[in-house]
Design an enzyme around this catalytic site. Sequence first.
Site, short mmCIF file in Angstrom:
data_model
loop_
_atom_site.label_atom_id
_atom_site.label_comp_id
_atom_site.label_asym_id
_atom_site.label_seq_id
_atom_site.Cartn_x
_atom_site.Cartn_y
_atom_site.Cartn_z
CB ALA A 13 -1.00 -0.03 1.26
N GLY A 14 2.07 1.23 -0.81
CA GLY A 14 2.65 2.52 -0.88
C GLY A 14 2.28 3.25 -2.24
N GLY A 15 3.08 3.91 -2.86
CA GLY A 15 2.43 4.74 -3.94
C GLY A 15 1.96 3.67 -4.99
N GLY A 17 1.19 0.62 -5.15
CA GLY A 17 0.27 -0.40 -4.60
C GLY A 17 -1.33 0.57 -4.77
CG PHE A 116 15.36 16.42 -8.73
CD1 PHE A 116 14.60 17.33 -7.81
CD2 PHE A 116 15.81 15.42 -8.05
CE1 PHE A 116 14.06 17.16 -6.66
CE2 PHE A 116 15.55 15.26 -6.51
CZ PHE A 116 14.63 15.96 -6.11
CD GLN A 249 19.81 6.55 -7.58
OE1 GLN A 249 18.58 6.86 -7.02
NE2 GLN A 249 19.77 6.88 -8.77
CG HIS A 251 20.24 10.13 -2.83
ND1 HIS A 251 20.81 11.33 -2.57
CD2 HIS A 251 19.14 10.57 -3.40
CE1 HIS A 251 20.08 12.32 -2.82
NE2 HIS A 251 18.92 11.94 -3.44
CG LEU A 261 17.60 11.42 0.94
CD1 LEU A 261 18.98 10.51 0.28
CD2 LEU A 261 16.33 11.04 0.02
CB SER A 263 15.57 16.08 -1.14
OG SER A 263 15.39 16.19 -2.15
CD GLU A 264 19.40 14.29 -7.59
OE1 GLU A 264 19.49 13.54 -7.34
OE2 GLU A 264 18.76 14.85 -8.66
NE ARG A 295 18.92 10.91 -6.87
CZ ARG A 295 17.78 10.81 -6.54
NH1 ARG A 295 17.62 9.49 -6.32
NH2 ARG A 295 17.06 11.63 -6.04
CG HIS A 362 18.03 6.66 -2.60
ND1 HIS A 362 17.48 7.10 -1.55
CD2 HIS A 362 17.42 7.29 -3.69
CE1 HIS A 362 16.33 8.00 -1.75
NE2 HIS A 362 16.21 8.05 -3.27
CD GLU A 392 13.02 1.26 -4.30
OE1 GLU A 392 12.27 2.07 -3.81
OE2 GLU A 392 14.06 0.82 -4.06
NE ARG A 403 14.70 6.00 -8.24
CZ ARG A 403 14.48 6.94 -7.55
NH1 ARG A 403 13.99 8.16 -7.89
NH2 ARG A 403 14.88 6.97 -6.35
CB SER A 408 11.23 6.38 -7.75
OG SER A 408 10.45 5.56 -7.19
C1 LIG Z 1 13.95 8.79 1.98
C2 LIG Z 1 13.50 8.71 0.53
C3 LIG Z 1 13.31 9.79 -0.19
C4 LIG Z 1 12.99 9.79 -1.51
N1 LIG Z 1 12.58 10.73 -2.44
C5 LIG Z 1 12.05 10.53 -3.60
C6 LIG Z 1 11.83 11.60 -4.47
O1 LIG Z 1 11.78 12.82 -4.08
N2 LIG Z 1 11.27 11.45 -5.68
C7 LIG Z 1 11.18 10.13 -6.15
O2 LIG Z 1 10.90 10.03 -7.52
N3 LIG Z 1 11.74 9.30 -5.61
C8 LIG Z 1 11.93 9.13 -3.92
N4 LIG Z 1 12.50 8.18 -3.14
C9 LIG Z 1 11.90 6.71 -3.86
C10 LIG Z 1 10.67 6.46 -3.97
O3 LIG Z 1 10.09 7.04 -2.91
C11 LIG Z 1 10.44 4.93 -3.80
O4 LIG Z 1 11.10 4.33 -4.63
C12 LIG Z 1 8.88 4.92 -3.95
O5 LIG Z 1 8.17 5.67 -3.17
C13 LIG Z 1 8.61 3.30 -3.82
O6 LIG Z 1 7.20 3.19 -3.88
P1 LIG Z 1 6.54 1.59 -3.87
O7 LIG Z 1 4.98 1.86 -3.79
O8 LIG Z 1 7.02 0.88 -4.63
O9 LIG Z 1 6.89 0.98 -2.35
P2 LIG Z 1 6.70 1.65 -0.72
O10 LIG Z 1 6.22 2.95 -0.76
O11 LIG Z 1 7.93 1.22 -0.19
O12 LIG Z 1 5.72 0.61 -0.19
C14 LIG Z 1 5.91 -0.79 -0.24
C15 LIG Z 1 4.37 -1.42 0.38
O13 LIG Z 1 4.46 -2.84 0.44
C16 LIG Z 1 4.02 -3.20 1.59
N5 LIG Z 1 4.69 -4.64 1.71
C17 LIG Z 1 6.24 -4.79 1.78
N6 LIG Z 1 6.39 -5.97 2.03
C18 LIG Z 1 5.43 -6.68 2.27
C19 LIG Z 1 4.83 -7.89 2.50
N7 LIG Z 1 5.69 -8.96 2.59
N8 LIG Z 1 3.37 -8.20 2.77
C20 LIG Z 1 2.58 -7.19 2.63
N9 LIG Z 1 3.07 -5.92 2.16
C21 LIG Z 1 4.05 -5.83 2.14
C22 LIG Z 1 4.47 -2.12 2.64
O14 LIG Z 1 3.37 -2.25 3.56
C23 LIG Z 1 4.17 -1.10 1.98
O15 LIG Z 1 2.71 -0.53 1.85
C24 LIG Z 1 12.76 8.42 -1.94
C25 LIG Z 1 12.99 7.16 -1.30
C26 LIG Z 1 13.44 7.37 -0.07
C27 LIG Z 1 13.56 5.98 0.94
#
Ligand SMILES: Cc1cc2nc3c(=O)[nH]c(=O)nc-3n(C[C@H](O)[C@H](O)[C@H](O)COP(=O)(O)OP(=O)(O)OC[C@H]3O[C@@H](n4cnc5c(N)ncnc54)[C@H](O)[C@@H]3O)c2cc1C
Length: 595
Positions: A13-15, A17, A116, A249, A251, A261, A263-264, A295, A362, A392, A403, A408
């Site tokens: 349930a990240g971005g 999902g 950026f 990557q 950072h 982090l 940020s850039e 990066r 990162h 990711e 990247r 992302s």
């Molecule tokens: C500090 C930081 C700053 C960043 N800044 C930027 C930025 O400014 N711009 C940019 O483009 N990118 C940035 N990034 C990168 C970007 O934020 C991530 O790559 C991106 O948000 C990943 O999104 P996602 O939905 O793939 O995963 P996530 O947001 O990590 O979500 C993963 C989800 O999977 C679930 N999950 C994981 N394993 C399991 C499991 N076994 N069972 C059930 N659920 C599970 C978790 O509960 C979570 O809800 C940044 C990253 C970090 C760490």
Amino acid sequence: MQVHQYDVVIVGAGGAGMRAAIEAGQRAHTAVLTKLYPTRSHTGAAQGGMCAALANVEEDNWEWHTFDTIKGGDYLVDQDAAEVMAKEAIDAVLDLEHMGLPFNRTPEGKIDQRRFGGHTRDHGKAPVRRACYAADRTGHMILQTLYQNCVKHNVEFYNEVYVLDVLLNETEATREDGTSYLQKHVSGVVTYDLSTGEIAVFQAKAVVFATGGAGKVFKTTSNAHTLTGDGMAMAFRRGIPLEDMEFVQFHPTGLAGLGILLSEAARGEGAVLRNSEGERFMERYAPTIKDLAPRDIVARSMANEVREGRGSGPNKDYVLLDLTHLEPAHIDAKLPDITEFARTYLGVEPYTEPVPVFPTAHYVMGGIPTNIKGEVLQDNDTVVPGLYAAGEVACVSVHGSNRLGTNSLLDINVFGKRSGIAAAEYSKTADFVELPENPAEFVEDLVAHVRENNGTERVALIRKDLQDTMDLNMQVFRSGDTIAEALKDIESLRERYKNIGIQDKGKRFNLDLLEAIELGFLLDLAEVMTVSALHRQESRGGHYREDFPDRDDANFMKHTMIYKDEDAVTEGIKGMRFDTKPVIFTRYEPMERKY
Ligand SMILES: Cc1cc2nc3c(=O)[nH]c(=O)nc-3n(C[C@H](O)[C@H](O)[C@H](O)COP(=O)(O)OP(=O)(O)OC[C@H]3O[C@@H](n4cnc5c(N)ncnc54)[C@H](O)[C@@H]3O)c2cc1C
């Protein structure tokens, strides 16, 4: 044991999902399973921005964005995917705006944009303002906005539910050329409920993996503790290959010694990097776009300054990020959170003092291979019907070997949306695939083994040793010798892992147990990363080999594919099969990568 049934199950349930859930939830009976409460996902930690060639503040177009993404990824990018992402970026930002995201605005009321790394005007002539942002809390705003819209569309969440296995059945099938193979079909996932310790099965016509990255393989990382690569490891254990895992990557600007982090966006707003002599050293490494080079280049340049004795501090082991020439009011308006991090964690006042920084692990460029619809591939050409991956965890591959910043948050929105739509559409005509006879057996055995094994090894110590060797041997600079050293360590850690013992034997909120399982995922992925890195005898993007310092297109312009295969041996490691996949080219010929 409980068996739930949904048309579409989204894991994570990240971005990615939640963007998928907004689409699937409006079209099909959908559930989201997540080990974290949705708004705690790492997307919420993203700072600097999400890019799209809106051209709101200066001339820009999506073709330049495509080119920058491909060149930024050192030409290992699948160009069809990069085109899709850059083109659909504009709607992806507008979708979020319409959902209510409070972007920073220009005085005329348009979405504001800032610079950026690696994003340029007209194929590298100068930096361009392409990143849309909400101060330095862009990810937080995206995650909250997506969650609110999921609630609005009545998406069903199962929070603090860990998915620990994906169910893939296999049937005999024949290719057009007459050869036979085993076709995988997804029938669901198996879960472990944190609050009760109950194991359950979710049968689904379509499953979308959106479990995020695996930064916790390293010690110095910007990633949250929860980023243990579960989705990648689960798919790998079930015979899905992992693509391009050597590319991690680093950072450039993690707080020195901590990895948190900065940020850039700081450099996007005008901050510069300096060595101990006060020199703005990026002028030497990237004369045209300097501190806003991609990066991999900036991180390597910083590490090189330190190596050559121009590092700052008592141990000369970091460089300085200088914001002191920026107006305090500007810093407060555009970079409030990250400057507060410098004060809180290092006791440094960014208005008046430069901030100690050093590269931090990162982002994982590799992952579960997919095509541009988000469909997971079981080999170079064969889709697993009903199985999708986005964000990711996936490798589509828009980032190639490096990247670009802000690509992302874009990737998760574009390919989250695509996979959500595709999964829902697929589920409309597909039938449920029959569950295997004992669907939960694997997870039951895994959990029972960890709980009942009364070994002497401690999970936290094995994890620490893993992270230490990865930091030491698989960082910005690598060589055949250091990678082999890491691999040797990982092999012995795997042996120790067999002898773990946990203290909490209970069922409720047993994080001891889950951390042990997550460590198993990390060990698997570290092994895949090192084996892939050993095999790639060239330097490209985030993978820099001191023994092979040049890019070698003749031999290595291809994706790495690692399969779990009991009968195979790769780089001396039993149980892994190595293969490659061609890079998809549309219109950009590989060029020398100068900035
Ligand atoms: C500090 C930081 C700053 C960043 N800044 C930027 C930025 O400014 N711009 C940019 O483009 N990118 C940035 N990034 C990168 C970007 O934020 C991530 O790559 C991106 O948000 C990943 O999104 P996602 O939905 O793939 O995963 P996530 O947001 O990590 O979500 C993963 C989800 O999977 C679930 N999950 C994981 N394993 C399991 C499991 N076994 N069972 C059930 N659920 C599970 C978790 O509960 C979570 O809800 C940044 C990253 C970090 C760490």
